[in-house]
Design a protein around this motif. Structure first.
Motif, mmCIF file in Angstrom:
data_model
loop_
_atom_site.group_PDB
_atom_site.id
_atom_site.type_symbol
_atom_site.label_atom_id
_atom_site.label_comp_id
_atom_site.label_asym_id
_atom_site.label_seq_id
_atom_site.Cartn_x
_atom_site.Cartn_y
_atom_site.Cartn_z
ATOM 1 N N ALA A 71 49.175 45.841 35.081
ATOM 2 C CA ALA A 71 49.416 45.438 33.785
ATOM 3 C C ALA A 71 49.046 43.977 33.725
ATOM 4 C CB ALA A 71 50.883 45.515 33.613
ATOM 5 N N SER A 72 49.198 43.063 34.735
ATOM 6 C CA SER A 72 48.714 41.776 34.566
ATOM 7 C C SER A 72 47.133 41.691 34.670
ATOM 8 C CB SER A 72 48.905 40.977 35.920
ATOM 9 O OG SER A 72 50.313 41.008 35.799
ATOM 10 N N LEU A 73 46.307 42.642 35.052
ATOM 11 C CA LEU A 73 44.895 42.559 34.884
ATOM 12 C C LEU A 73 44.400 43.004 33.556
ATOM 13 C CD1 LEU A 73 43.952 43.854 38.442
ATOM 14 C CD2 LEU A 73 43.907 41.568 37.612
ATOM 15 N N SER A 74 45.095 44.009 32.847
ATOM 16 C CA SER A 74 44.683 44.360 31.474
ATOM 17 C C SER A 74 45.206 43.295 30.465
ATOM 18 C CB SER A 74 45.471 45.774 31.331
ATOM 19 O OG SER A 74 46.933 45.832 31.202
ATOM 20 N N ALA A 75 46.112 42.513 30.748
ATOM 21 C CA ALA A 75 46.727 41.712 29.728
ATOM 22 C C ALA A 75 46.017 40.345 29.858
ATOM 23 C CB ALA A 75 48.158 41.533 29.759
#
Lengths: 282, 328
Positions: free
Chosen positions: A37-41
């Protein structure tokens, strides 16, 4: 509408890349964490913190600041890395993630870190608090705006639609929600092909749901920084209703073997591969 | 320990009326005060506040989880939000929001739980909250207060304006005889002797204290001379006062409109077993949910009417004669 200059676009891309590098390092050092989720955001977070939010990193509690609520609290590492790069605290401090007494909890904890406007992590609760902040600005007649980010899986929580309904009812045009539509959740529903998942929400259905709650809906490619910045401008210009930006992203973006991964630990070899893919000399 | 002997039980405002009138007054004085309602207000209740301060009456619809979250957000913007609805829905429907956004952050939101206990009109067990104190007391950082009359309700609300953390204010429904007068001031924690006596010590909370006082003639006729202590703060508990009164009386009874598990009785047991073990008799709702019926019938059936309290205490007192140390 002001177009993002080519220089700024390059700069934001580089910042998003550095956020990913710091997130991967923190998960490796901490022995686990929510990577996907951190990588997508990453692009969404840096675009917010470096182009949009009126903030003072040297005075994080400045009362006139724009508020940001990471309702999808499991992307905490992405937020910490972004805030560090923005100057709230030294990036080296993120090395404490996963250790006792760290200010960087697995989900954002406002009692430990003054740059967090609320605690979050239980899905849906941050969004309600963001609605309260926007309502508070209106009640006190002040001009700060509230931004919040939700996950697509998070949008299955009933509280999200309670909050969306109230923000629509009160026509909170000082509130913008961003949905990081990264297409995966932990278990999800199996797709027709073995090993695949059906996304938590199809884009159109999710857009209709927000529109029905009284929101202006904007869709954008969440990894295209120029498009994201212009979506922010469009959202800010919406009057008489809140705006939601549905950002199409990929969970685990930037690291091939993290595609669709929610959380896990990574090995030293995987760290090396991830940093290489991210263009970082390990 | 504070003393305020109650001579006669004279009817006062209901706690809900006291809440609405007081909050309206406080909002006149303090611009930080806002009320959030989950579609429970009527013209004569929260409508009093809404009419006086329409811009600060925030209708949140039938959606308690979001209401608590919105209140947390408002608190970060410098407001002092008073969230009101049925106690059961705030405590149970919105439990996670209360835990994550209030108890875990320390934000100064006031949860005003209406119709707490078994007296809820004819709504039945879905709307009764007999397990709210146990639940809320278990949360680190949460303050739990059950006022006993209109003056105490008013004083608690005024006190809460300057209190830094989250507070759950448990308001029971029904007639509310006066325990105190308008000079009453509230502090946390506290315990107030409302009837001097020797043995046993009867500890009660909320509106139940007035039912204990109404049981006194029966207790005295049965040969007892109890000291009655009203405990408005269920968390934090006034441990020093409770230990002192237990030491003086030798035997202790707790009485509450709540399950006997984890509420006042449980809290007192935790303190006394550690600091001054004495015989303890816990009166309240047995480990079961209640039903919909008239208020008089409910308090009788579920063992908290004045007559039922008197019967229970007299029978326990005679069964434990000689088991307790002699009163000095």
């Amino acid at each position: 509408m002001t177009a993002l200059s080519a220089t700024d676009e390059v700069r934001l891309r580089e910042l998003a890349r550095r956020v990913r590098v710091e997130v991967v390092r923190a998960v490796y050092r901490g022995g686990g964490g929510h990577l996907g989720a951190s990588l997508s955001a990453a692009e969404l977070l840096v675009a917010l913190y470096f182009t949009e939010l009126r903030i003072r990193p040297d005075d994080p509690q400045w009362d006139g600041r724009d508020r940001f609520v990471l309702s999808k609290g499991h992307a905490a590492l992405g937020l910490y890395a972004t805030q560090a790069l923005r100057g709230y605290f030294p990036i080296e401090e993120m090395a404490s993630f996963g250790q006792l007494d760290s200010r960087f909890q697995g989900h954002p904890d406002m009692t430990r870190l003054p740059s967090l406007d609320i605690s979050s992590g239980a899905l849906g609760v941050g969004f309600s608090a963001a609605v309260g902040m926007a309502l508070g600005s209106r009640l006190r007649g002040s001009s700060e705006r509230t931004w919040t980010m939700l996950g697509d899986g998070e949008c299955q929580e009933g509280e999200v639609w309670e909050a969306a309904f109230i923000a629509g009812r009160y026509r909170l045009d000082n509130l913008v929600a961003i949905v990081d539509l990264n297409g995966y959740q932990v278990t999800g529903w199996p797709g027709r092909t073995a090993g695949t998942q059906v996304p938590p929400w199809p884009l159109r259905a999710l857009g209709r749901q927000w529109a029905a709650s009284g929101w202006s809906v904007i869709a954008v490619d969440g990894h295209d920084v120029a498009a994201v910045v212009s979506a922010f401008e469009r959202a800010r210009a919406v009057r008489d209703r809140p705006a939601v930006i549905i950002a199409r992203t990929l969970k685990g973006q930037g690291v091939s073997f993290m595609r669709g991964v929610h959380s896990r630990a990574i090995t030293a070899a995987e760290l090396g591969q991830a940093l290489e893919e991210l263009g970082e000399a390990s | 320990m504070k003393r305020a002997e109650v001579i006669d039980l004279v009817e006062g405002l209901t706690l809900r009326e006291a809440f609405n009138r007081t909050l309206s007054e406080l909002a006149d004085e303090d611009p930080r005060v806002v009320m959030l309602d989950a579609d429970n207000a009527t013209a004569t209740t929260e409508g009093v506040f809404a009419a006086a301060h329409p811009e600060r009456f925030l209708q949140m619809g039938a959606a308690e989880q979001n209401m608590v979250g919105v209140a947390a957000g408002l608190a970060t913007m410098g407001f002092v939000p008073f969230v009101t609805s049925y106690a059961c829905f705030q405590v149970f429907r919105a439990h996670d929001q209360v835990r994550v956004l209030l108890a875990q952050t320390g934000l100064p939101v006031r949860l005003v739980g209406q119709s707490a206990g078994i007296l809820t009109g004819l709504t039945g067990k879905t709307h009764q909250s007999i397990d709210d104190v146990a639940t809320m007391r278990a949360m680190p950082g949460m303050t739990v207060v059950a006022p006993g009359d209109e003056h105490e309700t008013r004083a608690v609300l005024r006190w809460s304006l300057e209190f830094s953390g989250p507070v759950y204010i448990r308001l029971a429904r029904g007639s509310a005889p006066l325990l105190f007068d308008s000079s009453y001031t509230f502090e946390s924690p506290s315990a107030i002797v409302v009837r001097e006596g020797r043995d046993p010590a009867i500890l009660s909370t909320g509106l139940q204290t007035s039912r204990v006082l109404a049981a006194l003639p029966g207790l005295v006729a049965g040969g007892l001379d109890p000291v009655v202590v009203h405990i408005p703060t269920l968390k934090p508990l006034d441990e020093e006062s409770i230990v002192e009164v237990a030491r003086r009386a030798g035997r202790v009874v707790t009485v509450e409109d709540h399950t006997v598990l984890g509420g006042l009785g449980g809290a007192v047991a935790e303190v006394l077993s550690a600091r001054h073990p004495v015989l303890l008799h816990r009166i309240g709702i047995d480990d079961r949910y209640a039903e919909s019926a008239g208020h008089d019938e409910l308090v009788e059936r579920y063992g908290i009417s004045p007559a039922a309290v008197a019967r229970s205490i007299l029978s326990w007192a005679s069964a434990t004669v000689g088991l307790a140390p002699a009163v000095s």
